[in-house]
Write an enzyme that holds these catalytic residues in place. Sequence first.
Site, mmCIF file in Angstrom:
data_model
loop_
_atom_site.group_PDB
_atom_site.id
_atom_site.type_symbol
_atom_site.label_atom_id
_atom_site.label_comp_id
_atom_site.label_asym_id
_atom_site.label_seq_id
_atom_site.Cartn_x
_atom_site.Cartn_y
_atom_site.Cartn_z
ATOM 1 N N CYS A 116 0.816 -1.225 0.000
ATOM 2 C CA CYS A 116 0.000 0.000 0.000
ATOM 3 C C CYS A 116 0.848 1.272 0.000
ATOM 4 O O CYS A 116 0.587 2.192 -0.762
ATOM 5 C CB CYS A 116 -0.994 0.000 1.157
ATOM 6 S SG CYS A 116 -0.241 -0.019 2.802
ATOM 7 N N HIS A 148 -5.924 1.236 -3.475
ATOM 8 C CA HIS A 148 -4.964 0.753 -2.484
ATOM 9 C C HIS A 148 -4.523 -0.653 -2.872
ATOM 10 O O HIS A 148 -5.134 -1.284 -3.730
ATOM 11 C CB HIS A 148 -5.605 0.749 -1.088
ATOM 12 C CG HIS A 148 -6.766 -0.194 -0.970
ATOM 13 N ND1 HIS A 148 -6.748 -1.316 -0.184
ATOM 14 C CD2 HIS A 148 -7.988 -0.199 -1.571
ATOM 15 C CE1 HIS A 148 -7.903 -1.965 -0.296
ATOM 16 N NE2 HIS A 148 -8.680 -1.300 -1.136
ATOM 17 N N HIS A 193 -2.215 0.880 6.988
ATOM 18 C CA HIS A 193 -2.708 0.781 5.618
ATOM 19 C C HIS A 193 -2.994 2.182 5.090
ATOM 20 O O HIS A 193 -3.351 3.076 5.852
ATOM 21 C CB HIS A 193 -3.982 -0.077 5.572
ATOM 22 C CG HIS A 193 -4.357 -0.483 4.188
ATOM 23 N ND1 HIS A 193 -3.543 -1.270 3.398
ATOM 24 C CD2 HIS A 193 -5.446 -0.202 3.438
ATOM 25 C CE1 HIS A 193 -4.130 -1.448 2.215
ATOM 26 N NE2 HIS A 193 -5.283 -0.813 2.215
#
Length: 128
Positions: free
Chosen positions: A28, A100, A83
């Site tokens: 990510c 992502h 994340h």
Amino acid sequence: MPEVVQIARTYTGTPYRSGGNDKQGIDCSGLICQVYSEMGVKVPRISWQQSEFGQEVGSVAEIKPGDWLFFVPEAGKEGYVSHAGIVTDVRSREEIIFIHASTSKGVREDNLFSTYFKGRFVKAMRPF
């Protein structure tokens, strides 16, 4: 559409690989770093560093394409940023789409307000 969104979408379908930096496999924070690198801009490589880069977006209503979103591992818990993604489209107050690198499905777009992400969202940053 911002250039960052166009470049990020060229990674759609790329498999997830921890520490990955290219279309063979990417994670990510690597996606964010690589997209900006292709634009000739250097940004931090690690998601928690990215979460402190730029200006924090004051409220969800102010989020726009190109902003970065950050998430923690467990819904409703304080914790480290684990994340990150780039906003690609703001369709409505309940539909903010971001790209992502998903650990299970690779690079894809999801809604910030999906059950999974809504509870894990911690903040948005405007990098530039």
